[in-house]
Scaffold this motif. Sequence first.
Motif, PDB file in Angstrom:
ATOM      1  N   SER A 170      39.137 -44.985 -52.311  1.00 24.14           N
ATOM      2  CA  SER A 170      39.352 -43.575 -51.994  1.00 24.14           C
ATOM      3  C   SER A 170      38.176 -42.999 -51.219  1.00 24.14           C
ATOM      4  CB  SER A 170      39.554 -42.776 -53.283  1.00 24.14           C
ATOM      5  OG  SER A 170      39.594 -41.392 -53.021  1.00 24.14           O
ATOM      6  N   ASP A 171      38.463 -42.056 -50.332  1.00 25.43           N
ATOM      7  CA  ASP A 171      37.415 -41.355 -49.590  1.00 25.43           C
ATOM      8  C   ASP A 171      37.169 -39.959 -50.151  1.00 25.43           C
ATOM      9  OD1 ASP A 171      37.040 -43.469 -47.745  1.00 25.43           O
ATOM     10  OD2 ASP A 171      38.810 -42.820 -46.620  1.00 25.43           O
ATOM     11  N   ASP A 172      37.786 -39.660 -51.293  1.00 29.78           N
ATOM     12  CA  ASP A 172      37.618 -38.349 -51.896  1.00 29.78           C
ATOM     13  C   ASP A 172      36.212 -38.221 -52.492  1.00 29.78           C
ATOM     14  OD1 ASP A 172      37.829 -36.291 -54.221  1.00 29.78           O
ATOM     15  OD2 ASP A 172      39.687 -36.011 -53.111  1.00 29.78           O
ATOM     16  N   PRO A 173      35.540 -37.086 -52.295  1.00 29.49           N
ATOM     17  CA  PRO A 173      34.193 -36.891 -52.851  1.00 29.49           C
ATOM     18  C   PRO A 173      34.132 -37.088 -54.366  1.00 29.49           C
ATOM     19  CG  PRO A 173      34.694 -35.161 -51.276  1.00 29.49           C
ATOM     20  CD  PRO A 173      35.973 -35.927 -51.489  1.00 29.49           C
ATOM     21  N   ARG A 174      35.214 -36.763 -55.069  1.00 29.16           N
ATOM     22  CA  ARG A 174      35.229 -36.934 -56.525  1.00 29.16           C
ATOM     23  C   ARG A 174      35.185 -38.408 -56.906  1.00 29.16           C
ATOM     24  NH1 ARG A 174      40.435 -33.272 -57.357  1.00 29.16           N
ATOM     25  NH2 ARG A 174      40.861 -34.383 -55.395  1.00 29.16           N
ATOM     26  N   ALA A 175      35.801 -39.244 -56.093  1.00 30.16           N
ATOM     27  CA  ALA A 175      35.751 -40.685 -56.335  1.00 30.16           C
ATOM     28  C   ALA A 175      34.325 -41.180 -56.148  1.00 30.16           C
ATOM     29  CB  ALA A 175      36.703 -41.408 -55.393  1.00 30.16           C
ATOM     30  N   HIS A 176      33.653 -40.703 -55.111  1.00 31.49           N
ATOM     31  CA  HIS A 176      32.271 -41.091 -54.841  1.00 31.49           C
ATOM     32  C   HIS A 176      31.358 -40.680 -55.987  1.00 31.49           C
ATOM     33  CE1 HIS A 176      28.232 -40.679 -53.017  1.00 31.49           C
ATOM     34  NE2 HIS A 176      28.608 -41.705 -52.274  1.00 31.49           N
ATOM     35  N   THR A 177      31.548 -39.459 -56.487  1.00 28.36           N
ATOM     36  CA  THR A 177      30.735 -38.961 -57.597  1.00 28.36           C
ATOM     37  C   THR A 177      30.944 -39.807 -58.855  1.00 28.36           C
ATOM     38  OG1 THR A 177      30.840 -36.704 -56.736  1.00 28.36           O
ATOM     39  CG2 THR A 177      30.270 -36.963 -59.063  1.00 28.36           C
ATOM     40  N   ALA A 178      32.208 -40.142 -59.142  1.00 29.34           N
ATOM     41  CA  ALA A 178      32.518 -40.936 -60.333  1.00 29.34           C
ATOM     42  C   ALA A 178      31.913 -42.330 -60.236  1.00 29.34           C
ATOM     43  CB  ALA A 178      34.026 -41.028 -60.523  1.00 29.34           C
ATOM     44  N   VAL A 179      32.000 -42.945 -59.062  1.00 27.35           N
ATOM     45  CA  VAL A 179      31.427 -44.291 -58.874  1.00 27.35           C
ATOM     46  C   VAL A 179      29.910 -44.238 -59.032  1.00 27.35           C
ATOM     47  CG1 VAL A 179      30.991 -46.073 -57.140  1.00 27.35           C
ATOM     48  CG2 VAL A 179      33.303 -45.190 -57.458  1.00 27.35           C
ATOM     49  N   CYS A 180      29.278 -43.223 -58.476  1.00 23.43           N
ATOM     50  CA  CYS A 180      27.820 -43.078 -58.629  1.00 23.43           C
ATOM     51  C   CYS A 180      27.438 -42.924 -60.089  1.00 23.43           C
ATOM     52  CB  CYS A 180      27.319 -41.882 -57.827  1.00 23.43           C
ATOM     53  SG  CYS A 180      27.367 -42.135 -56.036  1.00 23.43           S
ATOM     54  N   GLY A 181      28.270 -42.212 -60.849  1.00 21.86           N
ATOM     55  CA  GLY A 181      28.000 -42.042 -62.274  1.00 21.86           C
ATOM     56  C   GLY A 181      28.048 -43.353 -63.031  1.00 21.86           C
ATOM     57  N   CYS A 182      28.892 -44.276 -62.576  1.00 14.43           N
ATOM     58  CA  CYS A 182      29.039 -45.575 -63.248  1.00 14.43           C
ATOM     59  C   CYS A 182      27.876 -46.518 -62.970  1.00 14.43           C
ATOM     60  CB  CYS A 182      30.355 -46.232 -62.847  1.00 14.43           C
ATOM     61  SG  CYS A 182      31.803 -45.394 -63.544  1.00 14.43           S
ATOM     62  N   LEU A 183      26.990 -46.147 -62.066  1.00 17.45           N
ATOM     63  CA  LEU A 183      25.800 -46.965 -61.829  1.00 17.45           C
ATOM     64  C   LEU A 183      24.888 -46.981 -63.053  1.00 17.45           C
ATOM     65  CD1 LEU A 183      24.942 -45.802 -58.201  1.00 17.45           C
ATOM     66  CD2 LEU A 183      25.782 -48.060 -58.876  1.00 17.45           C
TER      67      LEU A 183
END
Length: 333
Positions: free
Chosen positions: A94-107
């Motif tokens: 996904s290119d949605d900003p919310r997807a990016h935020t969630a993936v960063c949180g999983c780091l």
Amino acid sequence: MAPLEEALLNLSHESFASRKAAVQALARTQTSTAQPHILSCLHDHSVDVRGAALQALSGPVTAGEEAALKAVVGCTEDTDSFVRLKAVKLLAKSDDPRAHTAVCGCLADEASHVRQGAVVALADMTLRRQQRQQQQQQQVDDDHSALRLLVARLDDDASIVRCESLQALAKLAPWGAEEVAGPVVACVGDEHWKVRTAAMHAVPLLVEHGNQSAVTALAAQAQDKKHEPVRCGALRALAQVAERGQQSIVAEAEACLVDPDATTPVRCAAVVLLGRIAAKDDQSIRCKVEALQKDVECSIRCAAVRALTEMSEKGDAATQKTLVDALDDESEA
């Protein structure tokens, strides 16, 4: 029993394998009625069923469907690490900003394999964004290159090529771009009258209002008595480029109105120009425009009505009376 009905029935089966198979069956139906049931399975107590539900949402997430994206983002906080990992892998598409935020949180996830998956997902998302930016930059570079090539064709030996280039620039070039506006204004003085006419159509679309170079070039062409399209084009372009109250242009329009060689289209364009350019408190011009409402040519009378409207403030009593009198004109426009 229809496949959809059977799958919906099996969603409540006590066997997790049957529920998983039901989710997979629902995914294959690809119907809008199936998705709410698939979303509900993200809360199933079986990890396998939740994983199957996530997999079924791959397409909707990639397509940016709101409900699916929101649900998968929520799964990055699932109690099972493998469900979280599957959610991360889905969000990577996904290119949605919310997807990016969630993936960063999983780091920072407690499970190393989820953190690993988040690193891979973040890299994929970043690479995809960079590729898009490169494509966009390439498109911008290609556009600039095309404009430069078209500007170069304004010096072509063939007048028809110069005309086509002007028409193309009018469609493609951004308003106010000096690297385009300057050469186009220069074409207003081209040796061929058709090129000059094409340039006059392009100038208002490309140059800033009040551009003095354009105004000067157009004013010179307004005196061309050999080619009506050139003279009309110059007057019409001046109406869009010159500033209100510019006396030299007002005088040019007046000269066209009293010129015995001026055709009706030229006089009509001159009247419109007066309405756009003459100072609103210029009573001398107002009287001349009002007098044109009695002109023998219907198109001139119509232009005079429009010009008076543009020269007047809202609620002007004198103008209202003049316009009411014009209602008695029995000619057809």
